[in-house]
Scaffold this motif. Sequence first.
Motif, PDB file in Angstrom:
ATOM      1  N   PRO A 441       0.886  -1.295  -0.302  1.00 22.80           N
ATOM      2  CA  PRO A 441      -0.357   0.254   0.156  1.00 22.80           C
ATOM      3  C   PRO A 441       0.947   1.491  -0.212  1.00 22.80           C
ATOM      4  O   PRO A 441       0.418   2.117  -0.507  1.00 22.80           O
ATOM      5  CB  PRO A 441      -0.615   0.134   1.584  1.00 22.80           C
ATOM      6  CG  PRO A 441      -1.096  -2.121   1.643  1.00 22.80           C
ATOM      7  CD  PRO A 441       0.765  -2.251   1.361  1.00 22.80           C
ATOM      8  N   ALA A 442       2.152   1.065  -0.021  1.00 22.19           N
ATOM      9  CA  ALA A 442       3.308   2.565   0.101  1.00 22.19           C
ATOM     10  C   ALA A 442       2.867   3.419  -0.864  1.00 22.19           C
ATOM     11  O   ALA A 442       3.333   2.476  -2.500  1.00 22.19           O
ATOM     12  CB  ALA A 442       4.340   1.676   0.234  1.00 22.19           C
ATOM     13  N   PRO A 443       2.485   4.387  -1.117  1.00 23.86           N
ATOM     14  CA  PRO A 443       2.695   4.987  -2.084  1.00 23.86           C
ATOM     15  C   PRO A 443       3.851   5.247  -2.856  1.00 23.86           C
ATOM     16  O   PRO A 443       4.478   5.559  -2.269  1.00 23.86           O
ATOM     17  CB  PRO A 443       2.186   6.748  -1.370  1.00 23.86           C
ATOM     18  CG  PRO A 443       1.963   6.554   0.162  1.00 23.86           C
ATOM     19  CD  PRO A 443       2.953   4.667   0.388  1.00 23.86           C
ATOM     20  N   ILE A 444       3.913   5.782  -3.882  1.00 25.61           N
ATOM     21  CA  ILE A 444       4.934   5.361  -5.112  1.00 25.61           C
ATOM     22  C   ILE A 444       6.688   6.386  -4.362  1.00 25.61           C
ATOM     23  O   ILE A 444       7.302   6.547  -4.177  1.00 25.61           O
ATOM     24  CB  ILE A 444       4.947   6.080  -6.421  1.00 25.61           C
ATOM     25  CG1 ILE A 444       6.248   6.148  -7.471  1.00 25.61           C
ATOM     26  CG2 ILE A 444       4.376   7.283  -6.281  1.00 25.61           C
ATOM     27  CD1 ILE A 444       6.914   4.203  -7.196  1.00 25.61           C
ATOM     28  N   VAL A 445       5.650   7.737  -3.781  1.00 25.14           N
ATOM     29  CA  VAL A 445       6.546   8.608  -2.979  1.00 25.14           C
ATOM     30  C   VAL A 445       7.289   8.705  -2.046  1.00 25.14           C
ATOM     31  O   VAL A 445       8.415   8.444  -1.559  1.00 25.14           O
ATOM     32  CB  VAL A 445       6.428   9.910  -2.663  1.00 25.14           C
ATOM     33  CG1 VAL A 445       4.958  10.070  -1.534  1.00 25.14           C
ATOM     34  CG2 VAL A 445       6.515  11.189  -2.315  1.00 25.14           C
ATOM     35  N   VAL A 446       7.049   7.657  -1.165  1.00 30.35           N
ATOM     36  CA  VAL A 446       7.732   6.819   0.189  1.00 30.35           C
ATOM     37  C   VAL A 446       8.267   6.145  -0.469  1.00 30.35           C
ATOM     38  O   VAL A 446       9.334   6.424  -0.158  1.00 30.35           O
ATOM     39  CB  VAL A 446       6.431   6.396   1.302  1.00 30.35           C
ATOM     40  CG1 VAL A 446       6.766   5.851   1.902  1.00 30.35           C
ATOM     41  CG2 VAL A 446       5.754   7.134   1.430  1.00 30.35           C
ATOM     42  N   ALA A 447       8.007   4.860  -1.531  1.00 30.54           N
ATOM     43  CA  ALA A 447       9.300   3.659  -1.697  1.00 30.54           C
ATOM     44  C   ALA A 447      10.229   4.803  -2.724  1.00 30.54           C
ATOM     45  O   ALA A 447      11.114   3.859  -2.483  1.00 30.54           O
ATOM     46  CB  ALA A 447       8.227   3.328  -2.986  1.00 30.54           C
ATOM     47  N   ALA A 448       9.862   5.777  -3.364  1.00 29.80           N
ATOM     48  CA  ALA A 448      11.002   6.252  -3.782  1.00 29.80           C
ATOM     49  C   ALA A 448      12.037   6.705  -2.747  1.00 29.80           C
ATOM     50  O   ALA A 448      13.498   7.011  -3.344  1.00 29.80           O
ATOM     51  CB  ALA A 448      10.603   7.498  -4.409  1.00 29.80           C
ATOM     52  N   LEU A 449      11.221   7.462  -2.031  1.00 33.76           N
ATOM     53  CA  LEU A 449      12.274   8.265  -0.797  1.00 33.76           C
ATOM     54  C   LEU A 449      12.956   6.776   0.306  1.00 33.76           C
ATOM     55  O   LEU A 449      14.451   7.870   0.039  1.00 33.76           O
ATOM     56  CB  LEU A 449      11.347   9.284  -0.022  1.00 33.76           C
ATOM     57  CG  LEU A 449      10.862  10.419  -0.510  1.00 33.76           C
ATOM     58  CD1 LEU A 449       9.992  11.219   0.865  1.00 33.76           C
ATOM     59  CD2 LEU A 449      12.015  11.318  -0.149  1.00 33.76           C
TER      60      LEU A 449
END
Length: 615
Positions: A441-449
């Motif tokens: 469920p992690a948003p892409i912004v969290v995964a990228a950071l």
Amino acid sequence: MPVAGVSTGAIVVFALIGVALVLFVSETFPSDVTALGVVVVLALLEPVIGLTPREAISGFSNPATITIVAMYMLSAGIQETGIVEWLGVKLAAFTRGEEDRALAATVCTTGPMAGFVNNTPIVAVFIPMVQDLARDADISPSKLLMPLSYAAILGGTLTLIGTSTNILASDAARELIRGREGIGIFEITPLGVVVLAVGIAYLVTIAPRLTPARVPVDADPLERFDMEDHLGRVVVREGSPLVGTSVDEVAESVAVGGEIAVLQLRRNGEVYAVPDADEALRPGDRLIVNGTLQAINRFQEANDLRHLHRESVTAATFDEAPTGYTLATAVIPEDSEFAGETARGIGLERFHQTRVLAVRRDGELYRTGLREFALEPGDHILLRTTPQTIEYFDDSPAIWIVDERVLEAHANGDDGPTLSSHTPVALSILVVVVLGAAVTPAPIVVAALGGAFGMMVTDCISPADAYDAVSWNVVFLLAGVIPLGLAMERTGGATVLADLLVASAGVLPLLAVLYCFYLVTSLLSNAITPVATIVLMLPVAVDTAAQLGANQFAFLLAVTFAAATPFLTPIGYQTNLMVYGPGGFEFTDFVRVGAPLQLLLSVVTTAGIWAFWGL
């Protein structure tokens, strides 16, 4: 007062968009500076437009902006492993000097890679390798350089993280389409694969017949920049006033006038680089000088020298001499800190032992007055420099070295660049980011950071290099145009445009309306930046679909794919700009090769959206 149902705020926003578009196209100011001006105007016009100052600067905290910053860092971490160079050298072994293999290897490698790694560094690394492949295959580098850029652009459509426009579209989908949480990382992959496959088929079958051979086969850098009449050899005569004078002093004195530069002293088989030669001139000494033919003749006459007209200066004059200097070619990238600066202002000669010998810009060659010549993005420049400087700039976003002759490992026929010990860690981090965005469920912004953080704490990339890898002009451009899209929504401007387009549905089928959106977006994307285009077009497309009762996501995808694939101009996308100079291309070459591809993909993409998602 409102005009014909259009609010005053919408009229002001349209006027602001019109001014911004003129500034984007004319490049009166850099695009990021124009975008910052938009932010200021939006904040000042709060009573009319309705955006608070906090909302006007919301682009800086937008998830899409943060995601793109993190993806730049993540891509840089992959780049630092050396895997792109390693793959390039393996390609050279695969092609075996065959033209068809060289072309297929180029597009089939860069395309898929660009789906996961920022395509700008991929193209920067591959330019010299492709030049080398072209030399081995006995074809003009131009024949491979344009397909290289186009394949990298096509690859950006494969995944959500393939290009910044995809990430922007995902955030817009969350904001504009009720019930959507953005775009899944592989949600667009089926269509992306089709687009890439069709594009590659075009690049290996039709494009070779349309792409001109602008750069001659085996042309050395001096030939590419037509330096024949701007380099010469002169001999010091017995009675010359220069006899007994240090060659470095002579070089310094003639440099004041800016007409002549002394580059080498040759004596009895020995070669001395200038300005590092503390040697007094003797009769019979030969000097390699840079300047116009007229300037060289004036220098000869004023100092009782003899001009050796029949002895030409070639790349070997520099590369085969044990002076510590070599020739190299480079490109000024779009976000370079050198843009707008002169060679003297940058201190290229003083601090980097580098002299600019020629600049190619928009098909024109400049070979005089270059110490005071302001550099611009896309400039292809010929340098006399040192291996140490090349290595220094290899880690700098200010300038891209794009000369195959600096690839010593491949030239020497060994196994090529070695992979960093951090390669397994860096690739694992990339896989975790992709899978994290795909199955959690992690948003892409969290995964990228998280990926950027992982790259830095595992020492795959230093924090300083990570920050340097970010194209901050793109970030500021995003931060400026994102609130402009919000202003269109807030004032009803997007609805006004949608109303006009809905009227076309009375005479056009829904699929044709979708196709029109693709065409308009692709034309805008080639004229201004893809980022600005997608921010302006997405609200209109989604609003139009809603009024027509059509699939809003389908219309959003049409704009997304069209904005991500600008092939018509060298200024439409940074990778096009990067190959513009090294390929010796003219502006119209991109129209000739890119227009059929643009039209082909407009049909394929529109049909693909209808087939995969319906209308």
